[in-house]
Enzyme design. Structure first.
Site, PDB file in Angstrom:
ATOM      1  N   ASP A   1       0.824  -1.217   0.117  1.00  0.00           N
ATOM      2  CA  ASP A   1      -0.247  -0.191   0.038  1.00  0.00           C
ATOM      3  C   ASP A   1       1.095   1.297  -0.223  1.00  0.00           C
ATOM      4  O   ASP A   1       0.282   2.490  -0.574  1.00  0.00           O
ATOM      5  CB  ASP A   1      -1.255  -0.034   1.239  1.00  0.00           C
TER       6      ASP A   1
ATOM      7  N   LEU B   1      22.068  -4.755  10.045  1.00  0.00           N
ATOM      8  CA  LEU B   1      23.087  -5.117   9.420  1.00  0.00           C
ATOM      9  C   LEU B   1      24.010  -4.646   8.877  1.00  0.00           C
ATOM     10  O   LEU B   1      25.336  -4.758   8.506  1.00  0.00           O
ATOM     11  CB  LEU B   1      22.843  -6.890   9.563  1.00  0.00           C
TER      12      LEU B   1
ATOM     13  N   TYR C   1      -5.530  -6.133   9.826  1.00  0.00           N
ATOM     14  CA  TYR C   1      -5.908  -5.040   9.776  1.00  0.00           C
ATOM     15  C   TYR C   1      -6.604  -4.975  10.331  1.00  0.00           C
ATOM     16  O   TYR C   1      -8.077  -4.852  10.003  1.00  0.00           O
ATOM     17  CB  TYR C   1      -5.457  -4.218   7.709  1.00  0.00           C
TER      18      TYR C   1
END
Lengths: 633, 719
Positions: free
Chosen positions: A278, A346, A553
């Site tokens: 989105d 990282l 969601y």
């Protein structure tokens, strides 16, 4: 309506055009694949940018086109005009320039909001509240000599100190600025990044990679305890497609490219990645990799981990990458999975080879109305069982259905409004759907025309078994269009005492209904307990289906009038909601990531040993915590 | 007070802070204990919150009542599902499918057949939900109740809260169980007030103690629909095949599924009817099944509604005493009916049904259970509860029993019984007790009960002498007033025959004494904590808090089958006991020490006497076990042997309590010793092995010969 994606041109034309563009691409960049040469090229580009990068969406100074304290483009926003009608400004979206008559009523009745009660944001950044940068002179000196552009301008720094969590935006709107990066660098290519990381290690500078800035996990927040100089490494200028391999259908792309550019450029060559989160207007390829992103059309194209063939990441220990592009390997644990979801702890992802697909020949939207959310979920479950999910299938609950309704733009003709009325009559009166219970699924089919039609029939047949009624393409298309403007809506809400956010989880099928009900109920209960004066909006949708579960969601917003510390209340409620999700068998995150917002639950999520494994990787790769954003662990 | 009430109307669940406050008040020690009753959910009659529901029935037509519109609002505004739909949902659940398969494999019968039988049971169960049946019941019950009881008092506040709760989430009704009438009354009340009629999980055997329950269901329940009952039993019997446990689980689980979206579920957390009118140690099986939907996230919350039913006079009083004495009960089929019809002619005074405040399982379990432990196994599959879940269930079950206790009303009769028991039974039977003296003592005791925060059912506006004499009149089967003295009435049966051996005489007195004991037990929960402390003060000379605490803990441990203590709360219970004694002015408390005040002696000696029957009975049995009994014995041998010994000692005047004769006390001793690991059950047959040294040690502590050692650790070890 079904639209031919290529604007109606015939197939042969399309292929010809496409070949031309590919050839053009080859001619522009003869030196592809040779890193040594590429490095040289990289410099040249710095001084004389090539044509295509001018079209790129994201300039170095983002604030020129984007809001510094809200979502998206500066020219696009919701507002209430003089007549008190909601309007969406700008020209970029389908909704732009339109009047949305239902929105005001909806906001007033849902939240008890009132146009008289405004909470305007601080209009401009007050640079005096920003702490002066802590610069590491030696680092700056050496960086200068490399010629890589950098800045310690206040606006640049502030812009890169936040994602889009509610508390971050709320603070910006109030003009409150916390710890922010001390400078911003814009590497132009992989080698620039290598140099920056080397220098950072040498001078013990903290690096925080920055892609699209759309994080909703506090991942971009600078750790307040960080005493070193913090450098935000903005990858936005590393935004080229380096090559396209049509034989293997892969593209090698710099990781700073944002979704919309990647898709547009590939489309020019007749391809697409099909990865459409989105946030794709602004989020970057590197960010997707670093958070394990998921796209709306994953049913056809897969999630980011399925799309990635090869990744190059620069770490304090050096560059990590695989030696070949085999489609699958059995060579111990997949090192890509150390990178995917590493959330910038990282290193920096610089280049990615990812799968591409020919652009779909045919696209068709659709929607189905169900008498209840339960039946809708049952239908989605059946679709998943039969493995016939369309490119995208999303089920909104009743509240969201009403919300979607409120966002309908003003219709031009009487005929359309008459038709709408007729539809409503048919569904509620003739079919006996309860307006306060029905819910809607939006669908997107893609592919070969015949197959799409066939597929469509299959899905609608299943839906019919669960009481679903086809509700037209318009509703479906509007649903998807709304996903891009919905983020703008929060800024409008915040102008009128309404704050909110969405969060997601993934959950096994048998728990979908339970988790939806319980989390929604928990939100309502917590709001009440925390003294929220008005009932909150607590709604959910099922956005992805898998064989064994679904992605859910939740949207949660409330009117905070009368609360002393609304953000704190908001955070408490969200925290409780996440606890509820975990207690109901939901995951910590489906694709937003952990960041700093959710890291307190990492240990229970992946076990002690799991945390230990991640720690030991971090300790090896980045012993001095150069990538010190402190996400995840 | 009014503030509390208005709040409770707006939000039926207690808010968190309130819960904490109340939690500490109810369970803990502070002075709030006493005020908490008044604060929360209706106090006694004087507040005029109780309404006599029979009043209206006496004035209007029962038939009209039976045919009134019954329109309960369902939970969560969900569309009401038909019985058929509900049954289908249950049948199609993964759990039932799994059980059907299991049973089919075990019994060797085809799956279809088992399924059909399951279907039959379900239909049977859901029939109580049908309106026609409910109406018939309501008509019959109106008639019966009006005859049996002078009034049935219900607290309207509680009903209102229940009504609200029933719309918000699944509701579990948890009444205490003192009589067969319990669940009939509750259904009747709910029908009267348009609340969904509960599905009752009472007919289910949830333990292997069939001989205990076998006859139960018939007498009154059987009055109303014996055929249906038989039908159920046959169905059960067949479907069970060889695994009664499965069937029980299966049925309860179906019930749970049903309550989830439909009617409230009702069950007795104590498991069975208390024969001694004392709360029983709660059973966890059903409780766990009821809570599981919440643990597993299948419902957002569950409301537990403790219901305290207090009878002024229990229908089965004499039956109970006989059962406790091991006198064989008449066959249920004919005699049960006969008895029941005799029962119908008598008056049983008034009863109180006190609907407690609905308790939110979600709030109660906060921090006590990690619900994500259910994430890794399909939720429909039967799962052995984890230690954490067990502990949580046990805690909650105990809590409910205590809330039930606190909600129950103590009648003047209970006070009278407590005092009468402190007079030797033989004296009471022959010489009797001065009525005025008794009255005076009862009024003294009434004050003590109020000091301790008990709820009294003391009619207001009636002269005290009136209350006393009407109480005595109501219980004329137990006591009789004659010439200014009150006498114990001995069992009437032998009057017809001729008095036999002295042993038989003992049994006759015993049955009256045990009836008295039962009514005393109705009031025990108010006294038990201070009484244990008073007992500890009798056993040791020391007044050091620490030493008293360890003795208190020891006593709690020994008697935890006898009285209800919430696990792991010994020190809070101790604090509570101290506070209560201080409150009534019996002791003064400093940092380290307790000192008995001048007026305290009366209170303490009353409390010590109150506990004495238990102490004496336990001592007797412990002594028997370590001195006379075989090291290996079965329950069947133990009960008559103890009974004989006790009879002998009563005759010789060495034992003053008849409660040692009660099978309930005897079984409790065995259970206590098993829990304390002084007794081990041998796996081969139903025999026990005694650890004589350990029994002796307990006996010696109990008689104050040696102080308890390192007791602090023991109470926490169990659960």
């Amino acid at each position: 309506m079904a639209s031919d994606s290529n604007g109606g041109s015939s197939d042969s034309q399309r292929i010809a055009q496409h070949r031309l563009s590919v050839i053009a691409g080859h001619l522009q960049r003869p030196a592809e694949g040779y890193t040594a040469l590429l490095a040289a090229e990289c410099k040249a580009q710095g001084s004389k940018p090539d044509v295509s990068s001018d079209e790129r969406t994201v300039p170095r100074r983002r604030q020129e086109i984007m809001k510094w304290n809200g979502w998206g483009y500066s020219d696009s926003r919701f507002l209430f005009n003089k007549k008190g009608q909601a309007e969406f400004t700008g020209k970029r979206y389908r909704l732009s320039g339109m009047i949305i008559p239902g929105l005001r009523d909806w906001m007033e009745s849902t939240f008890g909001a009132n146009l008289q009660h405004k909470t305007p944001a601080v209009p401009v950044l007050n640079s005096s509240v920003v702490q002066p940068p802590t610069l590491n002179e030696a680092f700056v000196g050496e960086l200068k000599s490399t010629g890589i552009p950098f800045s310690h301008d206040v606006e640049d720094r502030v812009f890169r100190a936040h994602g889009h969590c509610l508390h971050e935006i709320f603070a910006l709107r109030e003009g409150k600025i916390g710890r922010i990066p001390d400078m911003v660098v814009w590497p132009n290519c992989h080698n620039d990044v290598v140099k920056i990381v080397e220098l950072a290690c040498k001078h013990n500078v903290c690096l925080i990679p920055y892609g699209g800035g759309t994080s909703v996990s506090s991942a971009l927040e600078c750790p307040p305890e960080e005493t070193r100089s913090i450098v935000s490494l903005d990858t936005s200028q590393m935004n080229r497609i380096l090559w396209i391999d049509e034989k293997n259908l892969t593209a090698h792309v710099e990781a700073g490219i944002v979704g919309q550019d990647l898709e547009r450029l590939l489309n020019e060559s007749g391809y697409c990645t099909g990865h459409e989160p989105d946030s794709m207007e602004f989020s970057s390829l590197g960010g997707w990799v670093a958070t394990r992103a998921s796209g709306m059309k994953k049913n056809i194209y897969g999630n980011i981990e399925d799309l990635v063939i090869h990744v190059k990441m620069v770490t304090p220990r050096g560059v990590i990458e695989k030696s070949c592009q085999g489609p699958r390997m059995s060579t111990g644990p997949d090192i890509h999975h150390f990178i995917l979801g590493s959330e910038g702890t990282l290193g920096v992802v610089t280049e990615v080879t990812m799968k591409i697909r020919p652009m779909p020949e045919y696209q068709k939207y659709g929607s189905v109305v169900f008498p209840s959310f339960e039946q809708g979920v049952a239908c989605l479950r059946e679709v998943a069982r039969q493995r016939c999910a369309p490119a995208s299938i999303r089920l909104m609950d009743n509240e969201q259905f009403k919300f979607g309704h409120a966002l309908k733009p003003q219709v031009s003709s009487i005929f359309t409004s008459f038709l709408d009325g007729l539809k409503k009559f048919y569904i509620t009166k003739f079919k006996g759907f309860d307006q306060d219970r029905l819910c809607v699924a939006t669908l997107l089919f893609e592919g070969n025309r015949e197959r799409v039609l066939q597929h469509e029939k299959q899905v609608y047949d299943i839906a019919a078994k669960f009481g679903g009624l086809a509700a037209g393409e318009d509703n479906g298309q509007r649903g998807y269009m709304l996903t891009f403007v919905i983020a703008y809506l929060r800024d409008l809400g915040m102008d009128y005492y309404v704050i909110g956010e969405s969060f997601e989880t993934s959950v096994p099928w048998d728990r979908v209904l339970d988790i939806c009900r319980n989390v929604k109920a928990r939100i309502v209960r917590e709001c009440k307990d925390k003294g929220v004066q008005f009932p909150p909006l607590s709604t959910c949708r099922v956005t992805q289906t898998y064989d064994a579960g679904a992605c859910v969601y939740f949207y949660f917003a409330f009117n905070y009038r009368g609360l002393a510390d609304p953000v704190h209340v908001y955070e408490q409620v969200e925290h409780a909601a996440r606890e509820e999700i975990l207690a109901n068998g939901g995951s910590l995150s489906h694709h937003h990531g952990v960041g700093k917002l959710r890291k307190e639950w990492m240990r229970e999520t992946v076990s002690n040993v799991g945390v230990g494994m991640l720690k030991s990787v971090k300790d090896y790769v980045d012993p001095d915590n150069i990538f010190g954003n402190r996400n995840l662990l | 007070m009014s503030a509390t009430h208005s709040r409770s109307r707006t939000c039926f669940f207690m808010k968190n802070d309130e819960r904490v406050r109340r939690g500490s008040a109810r369970l803990g020690s502070s002075k709030r204990l006493t005020t908490s009753y008044k604060d929360l959910g209706g106090a006694g009659l004087e507040d005029e919150e109780f309404l006599d529901i029979l009043e209206e029935r006496r004035q209007s037509s029962d038939l009209g009542f039976a045919f009134r519109t019954f329109n309960p609002s369902p939970y969560n505004a969900a569309p009401p599902s038909s019985t058929a739909e509900l049954n289908r949902a249950v049948l199609e659940s993964q759990y039932l499918r799994y059980m059907v398969k299991e049973i089919a494999t075990e019994t060797g019968s085809p799956v279809e057949q088992v399924r059909e039988e399951a279907c039959g049971i379900l239909n049977e169960m859901s029939q109580n939900l049908q309106l026609g049946f409910i109406r018939l019941m309501s008509y019959t019950l109106s008639k019966v109740f009006k005859r049996l009881f002078s009034s049935i008092f219900v607290n309207m506040e509680g009903l209102n809260m229940l009504q609200q709760a029933a719309q918000e989430c699944p509701v579990i009704l948890m009444p205490n169980h003192r009589s067969y009438v319990d669940f009939l009354v509750i259904s009747y009340i709910l029908y009267s007030y348009d609340i969904p009629i509960p599905v009752i999980a009472a007919g289910i055997r949830n333990s292997g103690r069939d001989e205990d329950r076998g006859g139960d269901s018939a007498s009154l329940w059987g009055l109303f629909y014996p055929t249906r009952h038989r039908l159920r039993q046959t169905l059960l019997g067949r479907a069970v095949g060889i695994r009664p446990n499965d069937c029980q689980k299966w049925q309860s689980n179906s019930l749970c599924l049903m309550q989830r979206g439909f009617a409230p579920l009702e069950f007795y957390v104590e498991g069975f009817r208390s024969r001694t009118l004392k709360s029983l140690i709660p059973k966890f099986g059903m409780m766990h099944m009821v809570l599981e939907p919440f643990f597993k996230g299948e419902v957002y919350d569950i409301a537990l509604v403790p219901i305290s039913i207090s009878y002024e006079r229990v229908l089965e009083e004499s039956l109970l005493a006989h059962e406790l004495l091991g006198v064989p009960k008449p066959r249920e089929s004919t005699m049960g009916l006969l008895k029941a019809s005799r029962v119908l002619k008598d008056n049983y005074g008034c009863m109180h049904v006190n609907f407690g405040r609905p308790l939110s399982v979600r709030q109660l379990c906060e921090g006590k259970i990690n619900r994500s432990q259910y994430n890794l196994i399909p939720r429909d599959l039967p799962q052995k509860p984890t230690a954490e879940a067990q502990a949580c269930v046990s805690w909650l079950a105990h809590l409910i029993v205590r809330v039930q206790e606190e909600g129950s009303l103590i009648s003047p009769w209970s006070l009278m019984a407590s005092l009468l028991l402190q007079v030797p039974a033989t004296v009471l039977a022959q010489e009797g007790l001065l009525w005025d003296q008794l009255t005076e003592r009862i009024l003294w005791l009434r004050k003590l009960v109020l000091d301790f925060g008990g709820r009294l059912n003391w009619p207001e506006g009636v002269p005290e002498s009136e209350v006393m004499s009407s109480t005595a009149a109501l219980h004329r089967s137990v006591v009789r007033r004659r010439a200014g003295r009150v006498h114990l009435v001995e069992d009437d049966q032998p009057e017809r025959k001729h008095p036999g051996s002295p042993e038989e005489a003992v049994m006759r007195t015993a049955s009256a004494a045990l009836m008295l004991a039962s009514y005393r037990n109705q009031a025990l929960h108010v006294f038990v904590r201070p009484a244990l402390l008073a007992t500890a003060m009798r056993l040791t000379k020391s007044r050091q808090k620490g030493e008293l605490l360890s003795l208190f803990c020891f006593l709690q441990d020994v008697f935890s089958n006898e009285f209800i203590f919430i696990p792991d709360r010994s020190s809070q219970d101790f604090e509570e006991a101290c506070c209560l004694l201080k409150k009534c002015g019996a002791v003064c408390i400093s940092e380290e020490e307790l000192t008995v005040s001048d007026t305290g002696v009366e209170v303490l000696s009353f409390l010590q006497e109150l506990m004495k029957p238990f102490i004496d009975s336990y001592q007797l049995m412990l002594r028997y076990l370590c001195e006379e009994g075989d090291p290996v014995f079965s329950e069947k041998e133990f009960l008559p042997a103890v009974r004989n010994l006790a009879t002998k000692l009563i005759l010789s005047g060495e034992l003053h309590t008849y409660e040692a004769l009660s099978s309930d006390t005897q079984k409790n001793v065995l259970a206590a010793l098993r829990r304390m690991e002084a007794l081990t059950k041998l796996s081969s047959d139903s025999k026990y092995r005694v650890n004589k040294a350990s029994v002796r040690r307990s006996e010696e502590i109990l008689s104050g010969k040696i102080p308890p050692q390192n007791l602090q650790a023991t109470p926490d070890a169990r659960l």
